[in-house]
Design a protein around this motif. Structure first.
Motif, mmCIF file in Angstrom:
data_model
loop_
_atom_site.group_PDB
_atom_site.id
_atom_site.type_symbol
_atom_site.label_atom_id
_atom_site.label_comp_id
_atom_site.label_asym_id
_atom_site.label_seq_id
_atom_site.Cartn_x
_atom_site.Cartn_y
_atom_site.Cartn_z
ATOM 1 N N GLU A 163 -13.355 0.059 11.773
ATOM 2 C CA GLU A 163 -13.031 1.284 11.046
ATOM 3 C C GLU A 163 -14.152 2.312 11.115
ATOM 4 O O GLU A 163 -13.898 3.514 11.136
ATOM 5 N N LYS B 95 -6.484 -1.162 14.634
ATOM 6 C CA LYS B 95 -5.457 -0.560 13.769
ATOM 7 C C LYS B 95 -4.426 0.068 14.684
ATOM 8 O O LYS B 95 -4.736 0.471 15.812
ATOM 9 N N ARG C 91 0.058 -6.304 11.698
ATOM 10 C CA ARG C 91 -1.272 -6.926 11.753
ATOM 11 C C ARG C 91 -1.159 -8.419 11.538
ATOM 12 O O ARG C 91 -0.507 -8.866 10.581
ATOM 13 N N GLU D 61 -0.019 -6.982 7.356
ATOM 14 C CA GLU D 61 0.338 -5.590 7.094
ATOM 15 C C GLU D 61 1.301 -5.153 8.192
ATOM 16 O O GLU D 61 1.335 -5.747 9.276
ATOM 17 N N THR E 272 0.841 -1.191 0.000
ATOM 18 C CA THR E 272 0.000 0.000 0.000
ATOM 19 C C THR E 272 0.876 1.241 0.000
ATOM 20 O O THR E 272 0.612 2.226 -0.682
ATOM 21 N N ASP F 292 -6.354 -11.221 8.482
ATOM 22 C CA ASP F 292 -6.760 -10.466 7.297
ATOM 23 C C ASP F 292 -7.202 -9.057 7.668
ATOM 24 O O ASP F 292 -7.253 -8.689 8.840
ATOM 25 N N ASP F 293 -7.530 -8.267 6.633
ATOM 26 C CA ASP F 293 -7.836 -6.862 6.879
ATOM 27 C C ASP F 293 -9.206 -6.647 7.502
ATOM 28 O O ASP F 293 -9.530 -5.524 7.914
ATOM 29 N N LYS F 294 -10.029 -7.686 7.597
ATOM 30 C CA LYS F 294 -11.350 -7.544 8.206
ATOM 31 C C LYS F 294 -11.364 -7.969 9.673
ATOM 32 O O LYS F 294 -11.944 -7.292 10.512
ATOM 33 N N TRP G 253 -3.980 -5.791 15.388
ATOM 34 C CA TRP G 253 -2.647 -5.193 15.381
ATOM 35 C C TRP G 253 -1.988 -5.278 16.749
ATOM 36 O O TRP G 253 -2.649 -5.122 17.785
#
Length: 462
Positions: free
Chosen positions: A452, A436, A410, A398, A358, A413-415, A419
Motif C-alpha cells: 500500500e 490490490k 482477495r 475481501e 467495508t 488476510d489484508d496484510k 488479489w
C-alpha cells in the motif's frame, strides 16, 4: 550512464543516453531531441549532466514542464522520475550496470578465453559482457540463465498490462477516462488519463471523483480551505468550486454538501449547478433506478424520487442505492446487526442475515457481495443471487462486485493476501498476484503491484 525514454501513451517514441553535457529538447529541428508537436515549444527544456547528476531546466516553455505531477522550472533528476511535456512522458533512469564488477583485470590464458560475448536481457537492459576466465564465465552463464528465467516469469506476470504500473492511486475507467494520482496522499495531485495512458487532464487537483455523465467532481485545497466543483472532459470548469463535498452525477443530479459531516446538509444540483432538490438531508446516496437513499430524523434512512418526494419512509439504520431492483439496508447498530435487501416497494425480500462489509454495494450482474462471520470467527466474503441463495461460498478475505463477467477477490488476510479475479462460477481465471485490484470497467481493471505504501497502480486487460 543515465538515459531517458520518451513515450507517447504506451508507445516508446525515442530513447537517448545522456552522453553530452547539455541535451536540448524542443519542436525546432536544431534541438538534440526534436518533438514536432504544437504542445512543445521550439526550445522547451534542456538536461545538463555532470559527475554529480543530471538537472532538468525548463526554457520558459509555453505549456511548461512537470516532474512527477508538479510543474517545475528546474529539477535535479532522480532515478525513475517521470517528466511530462505536453502529452509526452519522459522517464529518467540512472541505473548502473552492477555486473561490471565481474570484469577481471588479471591476465588470462588463451585456452580460458571465451571469445564470443554473452548477452542477457535483464530488467529491460542489454548487458554485453566479455569474460576472460573460465570461473567467471561459468558464473556469468549461471547469472544469465537466472536472468532469463526471471525475465520470462516477469513477462508472464505483466503480460496483461495495458497501462504499466506507475501511479500512486487510481480510479476505474468511466466514460473513457480514469483518475490517477501522482505523488503520496498528502502532497500528490490527481489528473486523468485515457485508455492509452496519455495524461489528458494534467494532475493538479487535490481530490477527484470519476467522470459521470460528462462531469467529474474535483477539489483544490485541503480540509476546510478546499472546495469542490465540476469539470468537463476537456478539464474546463463547468460548475464553480463552492461545495464542501460533492459526488458524481447520475440521472442528471448530483449530491452536494455545504458544511462538515456533523452539521452540514446534503442537497441535489442539476448539471448547470442549480439546486434541484433542497430538502437538506443529513446524508444521501446517488440516484439509481429513479431513487436515492437519504438520511433524515437523526440518520434514519428512507428513499426519495427525483422530485424529492419520500417514497419509502425513513425506517432503516443504513441503506445503499437500488441496483437491479434491490437495495441493501441495515437494521440496528453498524457493528452488531445485519444487512438484508428490499424491493422498490420497501418490502424485505432477502432477510437481514449478512454481516457488515467495508462497503455494501448491492447487486451487479445478478450477484451481490456479502459477508458472514465477524473478525473473531473469521471474515469471509462470498456472493449471493437475487433470491438470496449463496452461489459462491464465503471463502475470500475481501471482494469487489462482478463487472464484465469477473470479480476481483482477495485470498488471504489484508496484510499478506493477494488479489486475483474469479468468474461467475467462482473459478479463479486471473491468478492471485496483485497487492490490490478493482473489478473491470470498460475493458480494463485497476491493479496495484506492491504494498500500500510503495506499490504502483496500472491497468490490465482480460
Amino acid at each position: 550512464m543515465a538515459r531517458i525514454v520518451i513515450s507517447l501513451g504506451n508507445k516508446v517514441f525515442k530513447e537517448r543516453n545522456l552522453d553530452k553535457e547539455v541535451i536540448t529538447l524542443g519542436r525546432d529541428a536544431s534541438n538534440d531531441i526534436q518533438i514536432d508537436n504544437l504542445a512543445i515549444s521550439n526550445s522547451h527544456l534542456k538536461i545538463v549532466t555532470s559527475d554529480s547528476g543530471s538537472v532538468l531546466i525548463d526554457l520558459d516553455s509555453t505549456n511548461g514542464t512537470a516532474v512527477n505531477g508538479k510543474k517545475i522550472s528546474q529539477h535535479s533528476l532522480q532515478d525513475k522520475d517521470i517528466v511530462q511535456v505536453g502529452k509526452y512522458t519522459i522517464q529518467y533512469s540512472d541505473d548502473q550496470e552492477v555486473l561490471d564488477a565481474l570484469l577481471s583485470k588479471k591476465k588470462s590464458d588463451r585456452n580460458d578465453v571465451i571469445k564470443s560475448p554473452i548477452t542477457s536481457r535483464i530488467f529491460g537492459d542489454t548487458l554485453l559482457l566479455r569474460y576472460r576466465h573460465s570461473k567467471i564465465a561459468l558464473f556469468a552463464i549461471l547469472l544469465c540463465l537466472v536472468g532469463t528465467i526471471y525475465t520470462a516469469y516477469r513477462l508472464t506476470q505483466l503480460k496483461r498490462f495495458v497501462i504499466n504500473p506507475q501511479f500512486d492511486a487510481v480510479t476505474a475507467f468511466r466514460e473513457g477516462l480514469a483518475a490517477v494520482r501522482v505523488g503520496d496522499d498528502e502532497t500528490g495531485k490527481w489528473g486523468f488519463i485515457d485508455k492509452q495512458g496519455n495524461m489528458v487532464i494534467p494532475p493538479h487537483f487535490d481530490s477527484v471523483r470519476a467522470f459521470r455523465e460528462g462531469r467529474a467532481a474535483v477539489r483544490i485545497g485541503y480540509d476546510n480551505s478546499g472546495k469542490w466543483g465540476y469539470i468537463d472532459k476537456q478539464g474546463d470548469n463547468v460548475i464553480d468550486r463552492q461545495f464542501d463535498t460533492a459526488f458524481g452525477f447520475t440521472e442528471g443530479l448530483a449530491a452536494v454538501r455545504n458544511g462538515d459531516y456533523t452539521t452540514g446538509k446534503v442537497s441535489f444540483i442539476d448539471k448547470q449547478g442549480k439546486i434541484a432538490i433542497n430538502l437538506q438531508f443529513n446524508y444521501a446516496t446517488r440516484f439509481s433506478e429513479g431513487l436515492a437513499a437519504v438520511a433524515v430524523d437523526e440518520r434514519r434512512f428512507g428513499f426519495i424520487d427525483r422530485r424529492g418526494a419520500i417514497v419509502i419512509p425513513p425506517q432503516f439504520d443504513d441503506a445503499w442505492g437500488f441496483q437491479e431492483g434491490l437495495a441493501a439496508v441495515r437494521f440496528g447498530s453498524a457493528a452488531a446487526d445485519k444487512w438484508g435487501f428490499i424491493n422498490r416497494q420497501g418490502k424485505m425480500v432477502i432477510a437481514p442475515m449478512f454481516d457488515p462489509l467495508t462497503a455494501v454495494v448491492g447487486f451487479k450482474e445478478g450477484r451481490a457481495v456479502v459477508r458472514m462471520g465477524d473478525d473473531e470467527t473469521g471474515r469471509r466474503v462470498g456472493f449471493i443471487d437475487t433470491q438470496g441463495k449463496m452461489v459462491i461460498s464465503t471463502q475470500f478475505g475481501e471482494a469487489d462486485s462482478f463487472s464484465e463477467g469477473l470479480a476481483a477477490v482477495r485470498v488471504g488476510d489484508d496484510k499478506t493476501g493477494k488479489w486475483g479475479f474469479i468468474d461467475k462460477q467462482g473459478k479463479m481465471v486471473i491468478s492471485t498476484q496483485f497487492g490490490k485490484a478493482d473489478s473491470f470497467s470498460e475493458g480494463l481493471a485497476a491493479v496495484r503491484v506492491g504494498d500500500e505504501k510503495t506499490g504502483k497502480w496500472g491497468f490490465i486487460g482480460r
